[in-house]
Write a protein that holds these residues in place. Structure first.
Motif, short mmCIF file in Angstrom:
data_model
loop_
_atom_site.label_atom_id
_atom_site.label_comp_id
_atom_site.label_asym_id
_atom_site.label_seq_id
_atom_site.Cartn_x
_atom_site.Cartn_y
_atom_site.Cartn_z
N LEU A 41 0.86 -1.15 -0.17
CA LEU A 41 -0.03 0.14 -0.09
C LEU A 41 0.84 1.25 0.04
N LYS A 42 0.28 2.22 -0.59
CA LYS A 42 1.08 3.71 -0.79
C LYS A 42 -0.06 4.78 -0.21
N ILE A 43 -0.08 5.07 0.98
CA ILE A 43 -0.97 5.83 1.50
C ILE A 43 -0.54 7.34 1.92
N GLY A 69 -8.90 -6.60 13.67
CA GLY A 69 -8.43 -5.24 12.88
C GLY A 69 -7.52 -4.50 13.51
N ALA A 70 -7.12 -4.25 14.73
CA ALA A 70 -6.04 -3.87 15.32
C ALA A 70 -4.91 -4.43 14.91
N LYS A 71 -4.98 -5.83 14.82
CA LYS A 71 -3.43 -6.82 14.49
C LYS A 71 -3.28 -6.33 12.84
N VAL A 72 -4.22 -6.47 12.20
CA VAL A 72 -4.27 -6.39 10.79
C VAL A 72 -3.60 -4.61 10.16
N LEU A 73 -3.94 -3.92 11.15
CA LEU A 73 -3.77 -2.35 10.75
C LEU A 73 -2.18 -2.14 11.46
N GLU A 74 -1.95 -2.57 12.53
CA GLU A 74 -0.41 -2.91 13.03
C GLU A 74 0.43 -3.66 11.85
N TRP A 75 -0.07 -4.53 11.07
CA TRP A 75 0.75 -5.30 10.19
C TRP A 75 0.95 -4.29 8.87
N THR A 85 -4.41 8.06 10.14
CA THR A 85 -3.54 6.73 9.29
C THR A 85 -4.38 5.44 9.17
N ASP A 86 -5.08 4.87 10.33
CA ASP A 86 -6.14 3.98 10.17
C ASP A 86 -7.24 4.14 9.20
N ASN A 87 -7.66 5.31 9.43
CA ASN A 87 -8.91 5.75 8.28
C ASN A 87 -8.37 5.67 7.00
N ALA A 88 -7.19 6.17 6.79
CA ALA A 88 -6.65 6.28 5.27
C ALA A 88 -6.55 4.86 4.85
N ILE A 89 -5.97 3.91 5.81
CA ILE A 89 -5.80 2.63 5.30
C ILE A 89 -6.88 1.85 5.09
N LEU A 90 -8.09 2.16 5.92
CA LEU A 90 -9.35 1.26 5.67
C LEU A 90 -9.86 1.85 4.42
N LYS A 123 0.69 -1.09 8.45
CA LYS A 123 1.27 0.03 8.91
C LYS A 123 2.94 -0.21 8.60
N GLU A 124 3.12 -1.55 9.08
CA GLU A 124 4.46 -1.91 9.06
C GLU A 124 4.96 -2.21 7.59
N HIS A 125 3.97 -2.67 6.62
CA HIS A 125 4.36 -2.99 5.32
C HIS A 125 4.08 -1.86 4.43
N ALA A 126 3.52 -0.76 4.96
CA ALA A 126 2.93 0.05 4.01
C ALA A 126 3.84 1.21 3.56
#
Length: 494
Positions: free
Chosen positions: A177-179, A476-482, A350-355, A484-487
């Protein structure tokens, strides 16, 4: 696959149904508990009532067993046809993109009734299971009665929604992802701390009435405001209710919070004076229906004040922020608080932008039952918040909880509900694909906290549903954490 379900024959079913009435019905001429001949029972209860009870008994016996073995194809809505006949067996199965049809045949034997559910395994790829509370019989009971009575043949159709299949476009696109995250300048810690200090300082001042001059920057004014649209045809001129206010307290140092040009238009106004001036609502105005609207404002100055402020020095530290002894301590403490707020807001943005990006990257057919369930959850959360803020009485709560109110919410918030569902499905899919996990103790703790909230507000709750919802949040919290580490994330101030 071939599933079988052993049932009693219809004669025995009718006999059992008939005797169920004995415990709750007084038969003339027979003492309670005494065996009553079936012919007498049928005459007393009525053959139609026995027939109804028989059909209900067949449904109760076959429905749970049949549905417990149902797997699903690639569509989100499935229609199952269950047919009960006597004397012969026909097994068939068909599939379409829109639904899945299964036929269940039941054959009468001398001692047992055997049901076969036949599915061609090569025709379907298992994509999920039936969603909770989505299984429903659509055949009218009266139709079942008529068929059973005239032909000794019983058929009913069931609709069931299944967990939809998520398709990523592009495949695995979530892995790179590019956010771009836009941060509101109002949450900038340095700026916010300076504004907070200024607000606290002004609160220590005294307001003095102005009688010998007009309004200046730094003053506080009390206004009555009205506004109408501007149109060459006077018959089309309309009031703008949202722009009207009585006794509006306006701090001239907050000029950036009102309509552009408003402050400049009232500078110099005196107590008791009225001014009228045209303004245009900008395209960025928060109310969409007013963007670009030309309006005529009329403003009456009711009261006019200036602030008498003490000197800003260390002597005010304790009043500005209890526990501080110097002005520098006040500034540092306020900055630390604002830094925490800024970080929280940054993480949320950041979470909102990713989702927001995730839900645009998947294609999915959302079942109606899933849409309604999610919508009701969102509406329920909204009601809890309203109840916490306003303490609604029983009548108000009943009105807001009515089917009409819920349906209106589902309709008006359809786009938002759909986005939330797609986000949840995308997050759940990533959680499974990447084999992510969270501690079981965390799930137990959050479920207990949620239940205590329901009890505190005296609301009914389903513990299993709460567990499912909490699990979704933790996933959801785990996925967002993952993610953010890879985006690749870029922050911009707006």
């Amino acid at each position: 696959m071939l599933r079988s379900l052993k049932l009693k024959n219809p004669i025995q079913e009718e006999s059992d149904s008939c005797h169920k009435f004995v415990s709750c019905t007084q038969i003339p001429g027979f003492r309670p508990g005494k065996k009553v001949p079936e012919t007498v029972l049928i005459n007393h209860i009525g053959k139609k009532n026995v027939q109804k009870a028989t059909i209900e008994s067949i449904l109760k016996r076959t429905f749970p067993h049949a549905m417990s073995s149902v797997h699903c194809s690639n569509s989100s809505l499935h229609l199952f046809s269950f047919v009960y006949t006597f004397g012969y067996v026909m097994k068939r199965a068909s599939s379409r993109r829109a639904n899945l049809n299964l036929t269940l045949e039941i054959v009468l034997g001398s001692a047992s009734l055997v049901a076969f559910m036949s599915v061609d395994a090569d025709m379907f790829k298992v994509a999920g299971r039936a969603l909770n509370d989505s299984i429903r019989i659509v055949t009218k009971f009266s139709d079942m009665e008529e068929t059973y009575s005239s032909q000794k043949f019983l058929r009913y159709d069931i609709i069931v929604d299944v967990a939809p299949e998520v398709k990523w476009v592009p495949e695995n696109g979530y892995k790179n992802l590019k956010i771009v995250v836009e941060i509101d300048s109002d949450i900038d810690a340095q700026r916010a701390s300076e504004q907070e200090l200024k607000r606290r300082y002004k609160s220590l001042g005294l307001l003095r009435i102005i009688t010998d001059r007009g309004l200046q920057i730094g003053d506080v004014v009390v206004l009555d405001i009205s506004a109408t649209t501007i149109d060459q045809d006077e018959s089309n001129v309309q009031k703008i209710p949202s722009a009207e206010s009585k006794g509006f307290h306006f701090d001239t140092e907050d000029g950036d919070k009102v309509l552009p040009g408003f402050l400049d238009s009232i500078i110099g106004i005196r107590q008791g004076e009225t001014k009228s001036f045209p303004l245009v609502f900008p395209e960025s105005w928060r109310q969409e229906n007013l963007r670009g609207v030309h309006a005529q404002f009329t403003v009456e100055c009711k009261e006019l004040f200036y602030r008498e402020l003490p000197e800003l020095n260390d002597s005010l530290a304790e009043k500005l922020l209890p526990g501080c002894t110097t002005l520098e301590q006040v500034k540092e403490s306020l900055l630390q608080r604002c830094l925490e707020v800024e970080q929280t807001a940054k993480e949320q943005a950041t979470d909102n932008a990713i989702l927001d990006q995730l839900h645009k990257m998947i294609e999915v057919d959302i079942p109606q039952s899933l849409f309604e369930e999610q919508g009701r959850q969102l509406y329920g959360a909204q009601l809890l918040q309203i109840q916490a803020n306003m303490k609604l009485n029983e009548q108000q709560l009943a009105s807001l909880s009515s089917p009409k109110a819920v349906n209106e919410y589902l309709e008006s918030q359809k786009e938002n509900i759909t986005s939330v569902i797609k986000q949840n499905l995308a997050v759940g899919d990533i959680f499974r694909r990447e084999n992510l996990q969270f501690p079981t103790e965390e799930l137990v703790k959050e479920v207990e906290n949620s239940i205590s909230e329901f009890k505190r507000h005296k609301q009914e709750y389903d513990e299993e549903r709460i567990r499912e919802q909490v699990q979704e949040v933790l996933e959801g919290a785990k996925v967002l954490e993952w993610l953010k580490e890879h985006a690749e994330i870029e922050y911009k101030t707006r």
